[in-house]
Write an enzyme that holds these catalytic residues in place. Structure first.
Site, PDB file in Angstrom:
ATOM      1  N   ASP A 228     -20.205  12.878 -15.200  1.00  0.00           N
ATOM      2  CA  ASP A 228     -21.671  12.558 -15.362  1.00  0.00           C
ATOM      3  C   ASP A 228     -21.970  11.733 -13.929  1.00  0.00           C
ATOM      4  O   ASP A 228     -23.095  11.381 -13.702  1.00  0.00           O
ATOM      5  CB  ASP A 228     -22.325  12.027 -16.433  1.00  0.00           C
ATOM      6  CG  ASP A 228     -21.518  10.808 -16.861  1.00  0.00           C
ATOM      7  OD1 ASP A 228     -20.642  10.302 -15.962  1.00  0.00           O
ATOM      8  OD2 ASP A 228     -21.860  10.120 -17.912  1.00  0.00           O
TER       9      ASP A 228
ATOM     10  N   CYS B 149       0.896  -1.215  -0.146  1.00  0.00           N
ATOM     11  CA  CYS B 149       0.055   0.063  -0.052  1.00  0.00           C
ATOM     12  C   CYS B 149       0.855   1.287   0.019  1.00  0.00           C
ATOM     13  O   CYS B 149       0.549   2.276  -0.543  1.00  0.00           O
ATOM     14  CB  CYS B 149      -0.897   0.123   1.096  1.00  0.00           C
ATOM     15  SG  CYS B 149      -2.082  -1.214   1.345  1.00  0.00           S
TER      16      CYS B 149
HETATM   17  C1  BEZ Z   1       0.450  -4.610   1.862  1.00  0.00           C
HETATM   18  O1  BEZ Z   1       0.084  -3.634   1.598  1.00  0.00           O
HETATM   19  O2  BEZ Z   1       1.722  -4.890   1.785  1.00  0.00           O
HETATM   20  C2  BEZ Z   1      -0.253  -5.725   2.263  1.00  0.00           C
HETATM   21  C3  BEZ Z   1      -1.469  -5.359   3.102  1.00  0.00           C
HETATM   22  C4  BEZ Z   1      -2.469  -6.487   3.315  1.00  0.00           C
HETATM   23  C5  BEZ Z   1      -1.952  -7.842   3.148  1.00  0.00           C
HETATM   24  C6  BEZ Z   1      -0.932  -8.056   2.343  1.00  0.00           C
HETATM   25  C7  BEZ Z   1      -0.100  -6.975   1.837  1.00  0.00           C
END
Ligand code: BEZ
Length: 229
Positions: free
Chosen positions: A143, A50
């Site tokens: 829209d 993430c």
């Molecule tokens: C990650 O973002 O690295 C991750 C998040 C949840 C589960 C596995 C990886």
């Protein structure tokens, strides 16, 4: 959410605050205005993949601005968590250092939006056994209709080059009667919509059309390289 559905409005607390609920909440439609929008979820703050995704989205922010697209991220973490994690993302991505993080993050702690938009992944759970959001991404048109969605599991980070590519395709195919082929990039040839009659092709294109002969004898593969694209 199905393609073509109106993406519902909502109010939610975000890292940039807003105009309502003691200045913490945005009104999605008000925030979006007449722009295109991308709402995308991630499983959790302070996780490695993430961190790379939000970093890449922030790095590509000017590319989204060029295309008139606003970005907003979402997870079930708190605003305080988002604000702390953003500093880690900025540190991990050198190009983001000493800058404001360019787009808001929604804190959907009660999972209200995650449930409403089908973003929860039953296989990914937090320490309390509660489901986390998957890597869901919605492209919403001016829209307010859903133009495209993608759904990835937590294990697989998304390609933001692909997100830019699909935005380019969506915006082009709204303007011209073409569809974009596999692995298309701006400047490559497009396919004339197979539903267009030869008369409609004449009326809609000044560009040269190449009909590719096929063993079936059917003239459905019609290449066109568009001017100004
Ligand atoms: C990650 O973002 O690295 C991750 C998040 C949840 C589960 C596995 C990886």
């Amino acid at each position: 959410m199905r393609l073509g559905d109106t993406f519902p409005n909502f109010q939610a607390p975000t890292t940039i605050g807003g105009k309502s609920f003691f200045l913490r909440h945005i009104d999605f439609y008000e925030w979006l205005g007449d722009s295109w929008g991308i709402l995308f979820s991630h499983p959790a703050d302070y996780t490695p993949v993430c961190t790379t995704e939000l970093g890449r989205a922030a790095n590509y922010f000017p590319k989204f601005v060029e295309r008139g697209v606003k970005l907003i991220a979402l997870s079930v973490d708190s605003l305080e968590s988002h604000k702390g994690w953003v500093e880690d993302i900025k540190s991990y991505c050198p190009e983001l250092r000493n800058k404001d993080f360019p787009f808001p993050l929604i804190a959907d702690e009660k999972r209200e939006l995650a449930i409403k938009f089908g973003m929860l992944d039953p296989d990914e759970k937090d320490s309390k056994g509660m489901p986390l959001t998957c890597r869901s991404l919605f492209v919403i048109g001016p829209d307010k209709k859903l133009k495209l969605s993608i759904l990835y599991p937590a294990s697989t980070g998304r390609s933001f080059d692909e997100v830019i590519r699909v935005v380019d395709s969506l915006q082009l195919t709204q303007k011209r009667k073409v569809a974009t082929p596999a692995d298309w990039k701006p400047g490559n040839h497009c396919m004339v919509l197979p539903t267009l009659t030869p008369e409609e092709v004449k009326a809609n294109f000044t560009e040269e059309i190449t009909v590719v002969p096929m063993p079936s004898g059917k003239n459905y593969v019609r290449h066109v390289t568009l001017n100004n694209n």
